[in-house]
Scaffold this motif. Structure first.
Motif, short mmCIF file in Angstrom:
data_model
loop_
_atom_site.label_atom_id
_atom_site.label_comp_id
_atom_site.label_asym_id
_atom_site.label_seq_id
_atom_site.Cartn_x
_atom_site.Cartn_y
_atom_site.Cartn_z
N VAL A 38 0.83 -1.21 0.00
CA VAL A 38 0.00 0.00 0.00
C VAL A 38 0.86 1.25 0.00
O VAL A 38 0.59 2.23 -0.72
CB VAL A 38 -0.95 -0.01 1.22
N THR A 39 1.95 1.24 0.80
CA THR A 39 2.82 2.41 0.90
C THR A 39 3.47 2.76 -0.43
O THR A 39 3.63 3.94 -0.77
CB THR A 39 3.91 2.16 1.96
N VAL A 73 0.30 3.72 -3.14
CA VAL A 73 -0.62 4.82 -2.84
C VAL A 73 0.19 6.02 -2.35
O VAL A 73 1.11 5.88 -1.54
CB VAL A 73 -1.66 4.41 -1.76
N GLU A 88 -0.79 8.66 -0.54
CA GLU A 88 -1.06 8.99 0.86
C GLU A 88 -2.26 8.20 1.36
O GLU A 88 -3.33 8.23 0.74
CB GLU A 88 -1.30 10.48 1.02
N VAL A 89 -2.08 7.51 2.47
CA VAL A 89 -3.18 6.77 3.08
C VAL A 89 -3.94 7.71 4.02
O VAL A 89 -3.33 8.38 4.86
CB VAL A 89 -2.66 5.55 3.87
N ALA A 121 -8.41 6.04 7.74
CA ALA A 121 -8.25 4.61 7.46
C ALA A 121 -7.22 3.99 8.39
O ALA A 121 -7.41 2.88 8.91
CB ALA A 121 -7.83 4.42 6.00
N VAL A 122 -6.11 4.71 8.61
CA VAL A 122 -5.08 4.21 9.52
C VAL A 122 -5.63 4.05 10.93
O VAL A 122 -5.40 3.04 11.61
CB VAL A 122 -3.86 5.15 9.52
N PHE A 164 1.77 1.95 7.06
CA PHE A 164 1.16 2.93 6.15
C PHE A 164 1.81 4.31 6.31
O PHE A 164 1.72 5.14 5.41
CB PHE A 164 -0.35 3.04 6.42
N ARG A 165 2.44 4.54 7.46
CA ARG A 165 3.07 5.84 7.70
C ARG A 165 4.50 5.89 7.20
O ARG A 165 5.15 6.93 7.26
CB ARG A 165 3.07 6.15 9.20
#
Length: 491
Positions: A72-73, A76, A78-79, A83-84, A267-268
């Motif tokens: 995903v990172t 995408v 920016e998540v 969602a996070v 995700f970050r």
């Protein structure tokens, strides 16, 4: 009558033999079983994987979370924060539940351990011997961790770091307020607070504020003065049984908790923003931890126990994998105790050394302090001399012992150590904060791994065993419903 008694006795022996042969796992206290003569039936790989809360399920959950997170990172831009936050709910709930049982577990475990030490048939002085060797081992290994970390940083990593431009050193207003607040923490205040935390002036407040060291000391005192076999002691035993039943359920849910703790955090992670200096910070920290965990500690382990350290470490994998997922040695404490008990560590030693190690044995944190301080210095073109490194060693040792076993608690102490050797806190500190959540997981895994090694080493050094010279029932086959009932069953 004598002949009748002999026949009855013969029938009882035969029945006992049949029970052992049909269900060897149900007789964990059998000396033959502990000696390895009676071996439990080996489970197939599929059975081990399907077992609730097994290490394989945790590993699969962690790998799956890492795979999804990195995919995903990288795909995408920016998540969304929403969602996070939502995806992190199951993991955080599991982590909160684990931390909720830590304090009562520390209290009951220490009380029971001190009671066992007092009632042991091996003579006086065992309690003092266990305390001296446990604390001494933790302090020595922490100093070793800081020393070799400083050595590697001074000889290798500092020479690879580059000075950054003025824009990158700029500090935002929000970060400046945080830095100024943390700079107000003086060195002597840390020393004073550490000693004051040993004796709480309000036990209820210590429990409410998670002052784990104060709670541990209080539990030791209560365990020493409490009446053996009294009503209060029976209440402690019942509480321990309840806690272990809850922990058993939480351990079975570990794969789910670890998955939802790791994936949202990944995700970050913005791989594109990791520059050369930050890459060296991450690589240097991990190299120091690998050296300590796979070379230095195993060498000590082999010299003292004559056992294979890597086999032992792999068998304790549920502990350090859970530690990596939770980034909290306190939350991992129930799993750590369970693992060392399964490795044959006496209950008395496990329930004394592991909770104590959770609070003061922070080798991973000790390795991290020198390299992050040098990172802050090198990015400003500041070179540290021998005197600075000596100060870093001393303060890092003290700070790692005084660090609370919760995620990212070392960030405050980084500011203190850097300020003590005249390293200004710049915008690069925000970079350290941004990546700290990632490195904190490895620090915690190293801390917990060293706790498992320490339990076996201290057992070998002190020669302490549980009552009757046998490993307690929990060691061979941990049954949460039986914990705390040993004395009651003998009556």
């Amino acid at each position: 009558m004598p002949r009748s008694m002999d026949l009855n006795r013969s029938e009882q022996v035969q029945d006992s033999k049949n029970i052992r042969e049909s269900s060897p796992a149900s007789m964990p206290s059998d000396p033959l079983s502990q000696a390895g003569v009676v071996v439990e039936e080996k489970k197939t790989f599929v059975q081990r994987v399907l077992e609730p809360g097994s290490v394989w399920q945790i590993i699969i959950a962690a790998l799956l979370a890492i795979t999804i997170g990195l995919a995903v990172t990288t795909q995408v831009d920016e998540v969304p924060d929403a969602a996070v936050a939502i995806l992190a709910i199951p993991g955080n709930l599991w982590l909160r539940a684990l931390r909720a049982v830590v304090l009562p577990m520390i209290v009951t475990a220490m009380i029971m351990a001190i009671q066992r030490l007092r009632n042991m048939s091996q003579g006086d002085g065992k309690a003092g011997k266990l305390a001296r060797w446990t604390i001494g081992y933790y302090v020595v290994t922490t100093i070793i961790a800081v020393a070799h970390s400083c050595l590697l940083v001074g000889l290798v990593w500092s020479k690879l770091m580059n000075t950054v431009s003025g824009d990158q050193l700029a500090v935002s207003e929000d970060d400046q307020e945080m830095i100024e607040e943390r700079e107000d923490v003086a060195i002597h205040e840390v020393v004073v607070d550490m000693f004051y935390s040993l004796v709480p002036q309000n036990i209820v407040d210590a429990l409410a504020t998670d002052s784990l060291l104060a709670v541990l000391i209080t539990a030791v005192v209560i365990g020493y003065v409490i009446k053996p076999g009294g009503a209060l002691m029976k209440a402690v035993e019942e509480i321990e049984v309840i806690i272990m039943r809850i922990i058993t359920v939480l351990i079975k849910l570990a794969p789910i908790g670890v998955f939802f703790l790791i994936m949202p955090n990944l995700f970050r992670l913005d791989i594109a923003e990791i520059g050369m200096n930050l890459g060296i910070l991450i690589g240097g920290t991990l190299c120091g931890m690998v050296l300590h965990l796979f070379v230095i500690i195993p060498l000590i382990f082999v010299l003292i126990t004559r056992q294979n350290p890597y086999t032992m470490w792999m068998k304790c994998s549920p502990a350090w994998i859970t530690a990596w997922g939770t980034a909290s040695s306190a939350a991992t404490l129930p799993v750590t105790i369970r693992c060392v008990l399964e490795r044959g560590v006496p209950v008395t030693v496990a329930k004394f050394s592991v909770p104590l190690g959770c609070l003061i044995n922070m080798d991973g944190t000790a390795i991290y302090f020198p390299i992050v301080v040098v990172f802050l210095a090198a990015t400003q073109g500041i070179s540290l001399n021998a005197a600075d490194y000596i100060i870093v060693v001393l303060l890092s040792t003290l700070a790692s012992i005084g660090t609370t076993p919760i995620p990212s608690s070392s960030l405050v102490l980084v500011v203190m150590i850097a300020g003590s050797i005249g390293v200004p806190i710049t915008g690069m500190y925000a970079v350290v904060v941004a990546i700290d959540w990632f490195l904190d997981r490895f620090r915690t895994a190293v801390n917990v791994s060293c706790d498992t090694f320490a339990a076996v080493i201290v057992t070998k050094i002190t020669g302490i065993m549980d009552e009757d010279g046998e490993i307690d029932q929990e060691t061979a086959n941990i049954d949460p419903s039986s914990l705390g009932r040993r004395d009651e069953e003998k009556v």
